[in-house]
Design an enzyme around this catalytic site. Structure first.
Site, PDB file in Angstrom:
ATOM      1  N   GLU A  60       0.810  -1.214   0.000  1.00  0.00           N
ATOM      2  CA  GLU A  60       0.000   0.000   0.000  1.00  0.00           C
ATOM      3  C   GLU A  60       0.849   1.272   0.000  1.00  0.00           C
ATOM      4  O   GLU A  60       0.536   2.228  -0.712  1.00  0.00           O
ATOM      5  CB  GLU A  60      -0.953  -0.010   1.198  1.00  0.00           C
ATOM      6  CG  GLU A  60      -2.129  -0.961   1.078  1.00  0.00           C
ATOM      7  CD  GLU A  60      -1.781  -2.406   1.386  1.00  0.00           C
ATOM      8  OE1 GLU A  60      -2.649  -3.282   1.217  1.00  0.00           O
ATOM      9  OE2 GLU A  60      -0.618  -2.666   1.796  1.00  0.00           O
ATOM     10  N   HIS A 129      -9.843  -6.102  10.671  1.00  0.00           N
ATOM     11  CA  HIS A 129     -10.525  -5.817   9.407  1.00  0.00           C
ATOM     12  C   HIS A 129     -11.837  -5.052   9.624  1.00  0.00           C
ATOM     13  O   HIS A 129     -12.685  -5.041   8.731  1.00  0.00           O
ATOM     14  CB  HIS A 129     -10.852  -7.119   8.665  1.00  0.00           C
ATOM     15  CG  HIS A 129      -9.664  -7.849   8.152  1.00  0.00           C
ATOM     16  ND1 HIS A 129      -8.774  -8.486   8.983  1.00  0.00           N
ATOM     17  CD2 HIS A 129      -9.210  -8.046   6.892  1.00  0.00           C
ATOM     18  CE1 HIS A 129      -7.829  -9.061   8.254  1.00  0.00           C
ATOM     19  NE2 HIS A 129      -8.074  -8.801   6.982  1.00  0.00           N
TER      20      HIS A 129
END
Length: 327
Positions: A60, A129
């Site tokens: 990322e 998450h």
């Protein structure tokens, strides 16, 4: 009017902007060959080719840096994160470069970029998450933060975000990609920074955004059965925050309840409560109340998931409390 899913509305927004402006491109993990982890970019590789729909490594920080650099050199990238939970790895580029470059360069170097992807909880996915990040990024000057609740708003706001000359954080509900709604076929763009009254009412104002709008609207339906008319406002944009629309509603209803998926400390509701008590204190007939996620990581067990997130019964109960009705 036709009815399409959220993923289709987002895809149309990107396709239309990429057809209109060759500087716009999409990059992220699995956006090309796999058609997107949530199939938002389905078919886009075939239409635009590998130079404009780009698969990236699982890095990322790396691909965010490439996109930010390209934005500073005249392109208009759309960066898809597979989940905002992992975008924290790219926070250096978002916070220290994208949001600050215009100010640091004295207005000479901008960064027209959209960071988008799924945000918040999606059931039993565990603590790593399941975080909602709107308030994190809304705390950063130089960023605009958008968090839509339905396909119509998502398409119009994403088109506006792609055209915007500032870096935009665009947060989609991970469990909302299949949600369907009416979306016109013609061209339209929704102005960034404008809340929307989804349900008019006279007795109490309920403010929410993203998937918690389902809770707010369902609570309003339940309250209507008891003769309580709630006005429900969808923020749509977290920064800039349209607190004026909330204030005008509170002037009418004199009560305010905020429903959000954030943790309670320094959250979006914290900012709203401050603004409304400061500017509208004389209009309030009861303390501003809010319902948020529990102040803890969200665990995997289904009973803990259910207890963690705001729900309709607790929202209804809170509204009755601010109206001084029997529980």
């Amino acid at each position: 009017m036709r009815t399409i899913a959220m993923r289709e509305a987002l895809r149309e927004a990107m396709q239309e902007e990429m057809r209109a402006d060759e500087r716009v491109y999409l990059m992220g993990e699995e956006v090309a060959e796999y058609n997107g982890a949530y199939k938002v970019s389905q078919g886009m590789l075939d239409e635009f080719g590998p130079k404009r729909v780009i698969d990236t490594p699982i890095s990322e920080l790396g691909f965010a840096a490439v996109a930010v650099g390209s934005a500073q050199n005249g392109l208009r990238p759309i960066v898809e994160f597979m989940t905002w939970n992992f975008a924290v790895l790219a926070l250096d580029q978002i916070l220290n470069t994208a949001s600050k470059m215009l100010a640091m360069s004295g207005g000479q170097v901008g960064c027209p970029i959209v960071f988008r992807g799924p945000n918040g909880s999606a059931g039993q996915l565990g603590a790593q998450h399941s975080t909602a990040f709107e308030s994190y990024y809304a705390n950063i000057p130089g960023l605009k933060v958008i968090s839509p609740s339905n396909p119509y708003d998502a398409k119009g706001l994403l088109k506006a975000a792609i055209r915007d000359d500032d870096p935009v954080v665009f947060m989609e509900a991970e469990v909302g990609y299949g949600d369907k709604g009416e979306v016109p076929e013609g061209e339209y763009v929704i102005e960034i920074g404008k809340a929307d009254i989804k349900r008019p009412g006279r007795d109490v104002t309920i403010v929410s955004f993203n998937k918690m709008m389902k809770v707010a609207l369902a609570a309003a339906e339940e309250l209507a059965k008891e003769g309580i008319e709630a006005e429900v406002i969808d923020l749509r944009t977290i920064r800039p925050l349209d607190w004026f629309t909330i204030l005008e509603s509170v002037k009418k209803t004199n009560r305010l309840v905020i429903v959000e998926e954030q943790w309670p400390f320094a959250s979006v509701s914290s900012e709203i409560a401050y603004r409304i008590q400061k500017e509208g204190f004389d209009y309030l007939d009861a303390p501003i109340r809010r319902i948020t996620s529990v102040d803890a990581p969200m665990h995997y067990a289904p009973n803990l998931v259910a207890g963690y997130l705001p729900d309709v019964p607790r929202t209804v109960k809170l509204v009755k409390e601010v109206m001084y009705l029997k529980k």
